[in-house]
Design a protein around this motif. Sequence first.
Motif, PDB file in Angstrom:
ATOM      1  N   GLU A 101       0.836  -1.209   0.000  1.00 21.69           N
ATOM      2  CA  GLU A 101       0.000   0.000   0.000  1.00 21.69           C
ATOM      3  C   GLU A 101       0.865   1.252   0.000  1.00 21.69           C
ATOM      4  N   GLN A 102       1.904   1.242   0.822  1.00 21.71           N
ATOM      5  CA  GLN A 102       2.764   2.418   0.934  1.00 21.71           C
ATOM      6  C   GLN A 102       3.502   2.716  -0.364  1.00 21.71           C
ATOM      7  N   ARG A 103       3.804   1.682  -1.139  1.00 20.19           N
ATOM      8  CA  ARG A 103       4.558   1.862  -2.369  1.00 20.19           C
ATOM      9  C   ARG A 103       3.644   1.967  -3.596  1.00 20.19           C
ATOM     10  N   HIS A 104       2.558   1.188  -3.636  1.00 19.93           N
ATOM     11  CA  HIS A 104       1.787   1.053  -4.876  1.00 19.93           C
ATOM     12  C   HIS A 104       0.313   1.433  -4.758  1.00 19.93           C
ATOM     13  N   GLY A 105      -0.200   1.621  -3.562  1.00 12.54           N
ATOM     14  CA  GLY A 105      -1.632   1.845  -3.382  1.00 12.54           C
ATOM     15  C   GLY A 105      -2.050   3.285  -3.632  1.00 12.54           C
TER      16      GLY A 105
ATOM     17  N   HIS B 211      -2.867   5.408  -1.538  1.00 12.94           N
ATOM     18  CA  HIS B 211      -2.261   6.282  -0.524  1.00 12.94           C
ATOM     19  C   HIS B 211      -0.742   6.104  -0.489  1.00 12.94           C
ATOM     20  N   ALA B 212      -0.149   5.781  -1.634  1.00 15.40           N
ATOM     21  CA  ALA B 212       1.315   5.598  -1.716  1.00 15.40           C
ATOM     22  C   ALA B 212       2.020   6.839  -1.181  1.00 15.40           C
ATOM     23  N   GLY B 213       3.036   6.603  -0.376  1.00 12.78           N
ATOM     24  CA  GLY B 213       3.797   7.698   0.198  1.00 12.78           C
ATOM     25  C   GLY B 213       3.261   8.185   1.522  1.00 12.78           C
TER      26      GLY B 213
ATOM     27  N   SER C  16      -9.097  -1.548  -0.330  1.00 14.75           N
ATOM     28  CA  SER C  16      -7.824  -1.550  -1.045  1.00 14.75           C
ATOM     29  C   SER C  16      -8.065  -1.769  -2.535  1.00 14.75           C
TER      30      SER C  16
ATOM     31  N   LEU D 109      -5.547  -2.956  -4.408  1.00 17.95           N
ATOM     32  CA  LEU D 109      -4.439  -3.818  -4.834  1.00 17.95           C
ATOM     33  C   LEU D 109      -4.876  -5.242  -5.157  1.00 17.95           C
TER      34      LEU D 109
ATOM     35  N   THR E 158       8.239  -6.379  -3.040  1.00 17.62           N
ATOM     36  CA  THR E 158       8.780  -5.070  -2.660  1.00 17.62           C
ATOM     37  C   THR E 158       9.810  -5.220  -1.548  1.00 17.62           C
TER      38      THR E 158
END
Length: 403
Positions: free
Chosen positions: A205-209, A211-213, A376, A378, A389
Amino acid sequence: MRNDPRPTDLGDVRVANRAVVLRHVRVHSPCSRADIAAHTGLNKATVSSLVTELIDRRLVRETGLTEHRVGRPATMLVLDGEPYAALGLEIGTDEVVAVAVDLGGNRLLTWRRAFAAPSAAPGETVHALAALARRALGRVTGQGRAVLGLTVGVPGLVDPAGCVPLSPALGWRDVPLADLLRAALGDPDFGVTVDNAANLAALAEQRHGVHAGASDLVHLTGGVGIGAGVIADGRLLRGGRGFAGEIGHLSLDPAGPACACGQAGCLEALTGLPAVVRRLLPDTAEGGPVTDFLPELERIRALAGQDDPTVRAGLTEIGHHLGHGVALLANLVNPEAVLVGGHFAALGPWLLPAARAELAARTLAPEAGGCRLEASTLGGAAAALGGATAALAGVESGQLPAR
């Protein structure tokens, strides 16, 4: 007294600086050497030396594009994902999943194999994982790519050695999964690691979702097991021994149904996929234990879409339990967003309205502390994508891959 840096100190600094450059290129590409120096604080000579090294190892490449500015044109840089791949595996509710990505996180493959892990012995599960992994490894190495690592997501507790002390969802105790899978793959020359599936889904999620970043988010897995992967202040929250996030085994109703962990009324016993099927499709019990949940999930979606009153009422009740669990997370870690996966996402149109109402009612902070509860995007491979990842972590931390 002189405090000249020792060679190991200089080497550590170079590794750290290499990670800084790689991260900047990953987040801001295309970018120039001058951009990297300006934004990272590294001097131009250091950046030039590091970029030359990264190009030589095919981690970064020049695009041929130039940045138009006063003076000499600047050649732009991007990640070079072509020579490398990382693999993630996931033990799902009724399948095992493999995802491979390149250095830039672009998916190279997503494969699934039907497999009823909750009713299988650990050895059978290792065999299924190894068979899928060998196929995926054959595909990416056949493309001329070097494999940087492999990470497996498991619904349960995972210690730093890759052993699973307990997985109620799988019925496992003290299974040395990393060692078993490494042996099944013939002791490969890349790292084989294991992590909690929710943790890996949170990394994805942090990389591709959507809400990435984000610095503070939670991924709540849906399936046979329920867990929370928590990103707090930009980092995965693991706890003292790596066992954080087991929200599925918080008891919401001590008088509720029995849970596989031995307690009663746990979030997992109230909202896990087997519980949802039992609650909404009681006729399934006549055919014995369910091992393939997809047809039952599709039945529930169809009945909900037809406004079946029993199914709709049941989904509302389950949604309230889900919202209760999310409110506990919101009160504890105040995330920007909680993303629900698995069957929670599939049934989101009917679960989330009640869950959001419960979240708002049970959160101390106004407006749920700013927490957004969403499905989500994803899909069912979130943990496998997070595993791939995570397998990039060595290179992203500045370590050079073997030639």
